[in-house]
Design a protein around this motif. Structure first.
Motif, PDB file in Angstrom:
ATOM      1  N   ARG A 137       5.663  10.676   3.566  1.00  0.00           N
ATOM      2  CA  ARG A 137       5.570   9.969   2.285  1.00  0.00           C
ATOM      3  C   ARG A 137       5.817  10.990   1.196  1.00  0.00           C
ATOM      4  O   ARG A 137       5.131  12.010   1.132  1.00  0.00           O
ATOM      5  CB  ARG A 137       4.174   9.365   2.082  1.00  0.00           C
ATOM      6  N   PRO A 138       6.822  10.748   0.362  1.00  0.00           N
ATOM      7  CA  PRO A 138       7.162  11.750  -0.659  1.00  0.00           C
ATOM      8  C   PRO A 138       5.976  12.044  -1.570  1.00  0.00           C
ATOM      9  O   PRO A 138       5.193  11.160  -1.885  1.00  0.00           O
ATOM     10  CB  PRO A 138       8.306  11.096  -1.440  1.00  0.00           C
ATOM     11  N   ASN A 139       5.853  13.261  -1.960  1.00  0.00           N
ATOM     12  CA  ASN A 139       4.809  13.676  -2.880  1.00  0.00           C
ATOM     13  C   ASN A 139       5.161  13.180  -4.280  1.00  0.00           C
ATOM     14  O   ASN A 139       6.159  13.576  -4.862  1.00  0.00           O
ATOM     15  CB  ASN A 139       4.699  15.200  -2.863  1.00  0.00           C
ATOM     16  N   ARG A 140       4.310  12.298  -4.763  1.00  0.00           N
ATOM     17  CA  ARG A 140       4.596  11.665  -6.040  1.00  0.00           C
ATOM     18  C   ARG A 140       4.674  12.679  -7.176  1.00  0.00           C
ATOM     19  O   ARG A 140       5.483  12.574  -8.088  1.00  0.00           O
ATOM     20  CB  ARG A 140       3.520  10.633  -6.347  1.00  0.00           C
ATOM     21  N   LEU A 153       0.832  -1.199   0.000  1.00  0.00           N
ATOM     22  CA  LEU A 153       0.000   0.000   0.000  1.00  0.00           C
ATOM     23  C   LEU A 153       0.864   1.245   0.000  1.00  0.00           C
ATOM     24  O   LEU A 153       0.584   2.224  -0.697  1.00  0.00           O
ATOM     25  CB  LEU A 153      -0.911  -0.006   1.228  1.00  0.00           C
ATOM     26  N   ASN A 154       1.927   1.215   0.770  1.00  0.00           N
ATOM     27  CA  ASN A 154       2.796   2.376   0.827  1.00  0.00           C
ATOM     28  C   ASN A 154       3.594   2.538  -0.460  1.00  0.00           C
ATOM     29  O   ASN A 154       4.267   3.517  -0.664  1.00  0.00           O
ATOM     30  CB  ASN A 154       3.739   2.290   2.026  1.00  0.00           C
ATOM     31  N   LEU A 155       3.468   1.537  -1.312  1.00  0.00           N
ATOM     32  CA  LEU A 155       4.161   1.624  -2.590  1.00  0.00           C
ATOM     33  C   LEU A 155       3.497   2.651  -3.486  1.00  0.00           C
ATOM     34  O   LEU A 155       4.146   3.418  -4.167  1.00  0.00           O
ATOM     35  CB  LEU A 155       4.134   0.248  -3.259  1.00  0.00           C
ATOM     36  N   LEU A 156       2.192   2.616  -3.476  1.00  0.00           N
ATOM     37  CA  LEU A 156       1.508   3.538  -4.365  1.00  0.00           C
ATOM     38  C   LEU A 156       0.987   4.721  -3.584  1.00  0.00           C
ATOM     39  O   LEU A 156       0.630   4.629  -2.416  1.00  0.00           O
ATOM     40  CB  LEU A 156       0.378   2.828  -5.103  1.00  0.00           C
ATOM     41  N   ASP A 157       0.965   5.818  -4.234  1.00  0.00           N
ATOM     42  CA  ASP A 157       0.564   7.047  -3.586  1.00  0.00           C
ATOM     43  C   ASP A 157      -0.775   7.461  -4.153  1.00  0.00           C
ATOM     44  O   ASP A 157      -0.891   7.839  -5.304  1.00  0.00           O
ATOM     45  CB  ASP A 157       1.616   8.118  -3.848  1.00  0.00           C
ATOM     46  N   ILE A 158      -1.783   7.328  -3.352  1.00  0.00           N
ATOM     47  CA  ILE A 158      -3.131   7.582  -3.830  1.00  0.00           C
ATOM     48  C   ILE A 158      -3.765   8.692  -3.014  1.00  0.00           C
ATOM     49  O   ILE A 158      -3.287   9.056  -1.951  1.00  0.00           O
ATOM     50  CB  ILE A 158      -3.996   6.313  -3.694  1.00  0.00           C
ATOM     51  N   ASP A 159      -4.821   9.217  -3.541  1.00  0.00           N
ATOM     52  CA  ASP A 159      -5.506  10.309  -2.863  1.00  0.00           C
ATOM     53  C   ASP A 159      -6.768   9.848  -2.157  1.00  0.00           C
ATOM     54  O   ASP A 159      -7.389  10.600  -1.418  1.00  0.00           O
ATOM     55  CB  ASP A 159      -5.873  11.391  -3.880  1.00  0.00           C
TER      56      ASP A 159
END
Lengths: 343, 343
Positions: free
Chosen positions: B53-56, A120-126
Motif C-alpha cells: 500500500r503506497p505511503n500516503r 477501507l483500502n481507499l484511505l490510509d490510516i495508522d
DNA sequence: CAAAATAACCAAATCGATTTGGGCAAAGTA
DNA sequence: TACTTTGCCCAAATCGATTTGGTTATTTTG
C-alpha cells in the motif's frame, strides 16, 4: 499586508532568512539538539514572520509517526445510519475527534455504508477505533490483517480476544435497567437483542437470565436481525407479545428496535408504561424523541471515547501493555416509558 | 496464515519482487507512462502478493496535493459542543463524511474548541467546510488567507461575499415558523437571536420585521451572546418577558437558548404552550428532548451537506464557476411547544 | 599544558513515493 | 542504408522535513 503565498514556505526559506542551516532551524523549532537561545529566537522570529508551517507529509514521511485514525461503525446502515443519523456512532465521533486532535491525530469518519462497499483500502490510516464489532467482523479482520492497531469500543465479539478494548459494562448496565423496571412495578420482562454475535448482547442475556432466575421470572428472549431496523423492532414486539401475553415490560437493547416496539404498542392499543414498560440501552436521539420518551442509560460515552483514543494512542506509540480500559458505570436516564402513575 | 508485516512494504520491495525498477512499478500501478501489459500484470501481481500500500505521506509530499477536507464549526463550545454534542455540526458531519468518502476524500472533524486554540495549522487539508461563519470569523479568515477552497454552509456573514456557499434559506424558514405560530394562536411574538453577525440572524430579523409590520405586531428583538449557552437563553427569556409582558410567544433561533428559555418559563410558572409558545430553528436533540418538545424546522441537512461537499469538490478540482447552491425548503416539525389545546 | 568534554552548528543521508530526462532496441521512413 | 520514431524501461532528481555523523571553537579537567 501579507501577500497570499503562492509558493509554500519551507524550512529552507526560514534557514536562509535566519542565516543558519536547515538542521538548526529544525532543532530550534522542535527543541532538539543544542541551539544557542539567541539563535533559537532568531529562528522563531524568522519562522513567524515568513508564516512558516512545516509540511506534515514531509514530517510524517521522515519520522514515520502516525497522523490519522479512523472511526468505523460495524452496525448496519438501518441502525447506525439512516434517517436518524445521530446515534452512538456520531456521539463517539464528536468526542473522539476532539481527543484525537489534542494529540495531533486527525480522525476520519467512516460511516456505516450500504452493503458491499469496503473503501477501507481507499484511505490510509495508522489505526482505528471500531464500535462493538461482532464475531467475525470483516472490517475488523481486514484491519488486523493489515497489522493496524485497533481499539474496540465495547469488548469485541467472537475470538478477537487480543484486540484491546474499552469495556462498556453491558452486564451491569442490563442489571441496572432490569432492577429499575422491577422496582417500578414490572412483573414479566421480555428481552430483545440483535441477532448478531456481539458481547453486549451476550452479556445482556447472561445478566437477564441471572435476574430472571432470582425473581422467578420466566426468561423470554428474542433475537432480531439488526438490518431490519425499526420495522424489526415492531415485528419483535408483535411476536413477543402475542406469544407471551403475560409480558408487561420489554428491555430492547437496540434503540432502533425500541422505537419500532413503541410503535407496535401504540398500534396494538397498549399504553406505555401502564400496559407495557419499555426501556432501551442507549440514551440517544431515538430514545428521547420517541413517544413517550424511553428510559435508557447514559453510557458516559464522553469518557468511553476519551479512553478509547488514549488507548489507541498508546498502541500507536508502540506501548501495547495496556489492553483494556474501563469507563464509569452507566447511569439511569429515567423517562416516562417506565414510570407508571402511582396508585 | 499471513505474517503481520513488521516492516512496511515499499515500492522498492515490489520492484525487486517484480524484477523491474521503481519507476516502472509506479507507472504500472498508476497507469502512467509506457508499460508493457505483461509487465504491468507482473507488477500488479507482485504488489498484491506483498500487500503493498503506497505511503500516503510520500505520495503527497511528492505530488503536492492532499486529499483531506475539514469540517469546522465556528459556534462556541457552549452551543455547538458541550453536554449535548449532537447538534447541527454532527448532523452535517455524518452526511458530509459519507459524501466525501464516496469521492475519495477523507473528512476530518474539527469540533468546536475551547477559546484560544487554533489547531488549524496542525492539520493540513486542502479544503474546508465551515458552518455559518460570522462576520470576521477568524477561522474562515485563516483558511482564506492560506488560499484554501472553502465552502460555507449557510451564507457567510460580513464581507466574505465571494466564499461559495449553500443557502440555508433563513428568511423563508423564519417566515414559516412565524406563520405557523400566528396560525396556532400567538398574538405577540418575540424574537431571540445570537449577538454575532451571522446571515441567518439578519435574515431572520428581516423576515420578522416584515411579518410584524404586516400583522400589526410590535417587533421585540433580543440579541444574546452565543457563548452564554443555555443560561443565556434563560436570561434572554427573563429579560424579554419582564419588559414585554404582552408577549405570548418566542421564536428563539439558537436551540441552546430555546432550552434555557423553556427552563425560565417553567420557573416563572408559565405553561408552554398555553401561556407562552416556543419555537426554535434547528430540530435536533435539544429541541426534541426539551420538556415540552419544541417545534422546529427540518432543515434537510442531509441535502445541504451533500450539496456542500459537491460544491467543495468542484472547487477543489479547479472548477470555480458555481458559487452557490440551494437546498430544499425547510419543513415544519410540529411539537407540543406551539400546540395549544383547542377551545 | 595537553587531553577530554561540551556547545553550537552544519552537510549529507534518509524517509517512499513521483517525475524528469534519458538509454537502447525494434520498427518505420526517406 | 541512414535516420527518425516508438515502445519499454531505468537512474537520478525531487518533494520538505528529521537525523546522523561530523567539524569547529570554547571550556573543563587531570
Amino acid at each position: 499586508m501579507a501577500d497570499i503565498p503562492s509558493q509554500r514556505i519551507t524550512i529552507s526559506d526560514v534557514a536562509r532568512e535566519a542565516g543558519v542551516s536547515r538542521t538548526t532551524v529544525s532543532h530550534a523549532l522542535n527543541g532538539r539538539g543544542q541551539v544557542d537561545p539567541a539563535t533559537r529566537l532568531k529562528v522563531e522570529e524568522a519562522a513567524r514572520s515568513l508564516g512558516y508551517r512545516p509540511n506534515r507529509h514531509a514530517q510524517r514521511l521522515r519520522t514515520g509517526g502516525a497522523s490519522m485514525i479512523a472511526l468505523m461503525s460495524s452496525m448496519p446502515f438501518t441502525v447506525s445510519g439512516g434517517p436518524s443519523r445521530l446515534g452512538f456512532f456520531m456521539e463517539v465521533a464528536a468526542v473522539a475527534a476532539s481527543s484525537a486532535l489534542e494529540r495531533g491525530l486527525v480522525m476520519a469518519l467512516v460511516p456505516p455504508h450500504r452493503p458491499g462497499q469496503t473503501s477501507l483500502n481507499l484511505l490510509d490510516i495508522d489505526g482505528a477505533l471500531v464500535i462493538e464489532p461482532q464475531a467475525g467482523d470483516p472490517q475488523l479482520a481486514e484491519l488486523l490483517q493489515q497489522g493496524l492497531p485497533v481499539v474496540s469500543i465495547g469488548r469485541p465479539g467472537g475470538d478477537n480476544v487480543n484486540v484491546p478494548y474499552v469495556d462498556l459494562l453491558s452486564g451491569p448496565a442490563t442489571q441496572m435497567l432490569l432492577t429499575h423496571m422491577l422496582a417500578a412495578g414490572a412483573r414479566q420482562i421480555g428481552l430483545v437483542v440483535g441477532a448478531s454475535e456481539r458481547t453486549s448482547y451476550s452479556q445482556a442475556e447472561q445478566a437477564y437470565a441471572a435476574m430472571a432466575a432470582g425473581h422467578g421470572m420466566q426468561p423470554v428472549v428474542l433475537r432480531m436481525d439488526e438490518a431490519e431496523g425499526e420495522d424489526g423492532g415492531h415485528a419483535a414486539a408483535q411476536q413477543l407479545l402475542c406469544e407471551h401475553p403475560e409480558l408487561d415490560a420489554l428491555l430492547v437493547m437496540v434503540d432502533a428496535f425500541a422505537v419500532g416496539a413503541a410503535r407496535y404498542a401504540q398500534q396494538a392499543g397498549l399504553r406505555i408504561p401502564e400496559d407495557l414498560m419499555l426501556a432501551t440501552r442507549y440514551d440517544g436521539l431515538r430514545a428521547r424523541s420517541c413517544e413517550p420518551p424511553l428510559t435508557a442509560l447514559d453510557l458516559h460515552l464522553e469518557d468511553i471515547a476519551q479512553q478509547a483514543v488514549d488507548l489507541l494512542f498508546e498502541h500507536l506509540r508502540g506501548d501495547t501493555t495496556r489492553r483494556m480500559a474501563t469507563g464509569p458505570l452507566p447511569a439511569l436516564a429515567l423517562r416516562r416509558s417506565t414510570q407508571r402513575k402511582p396508585g
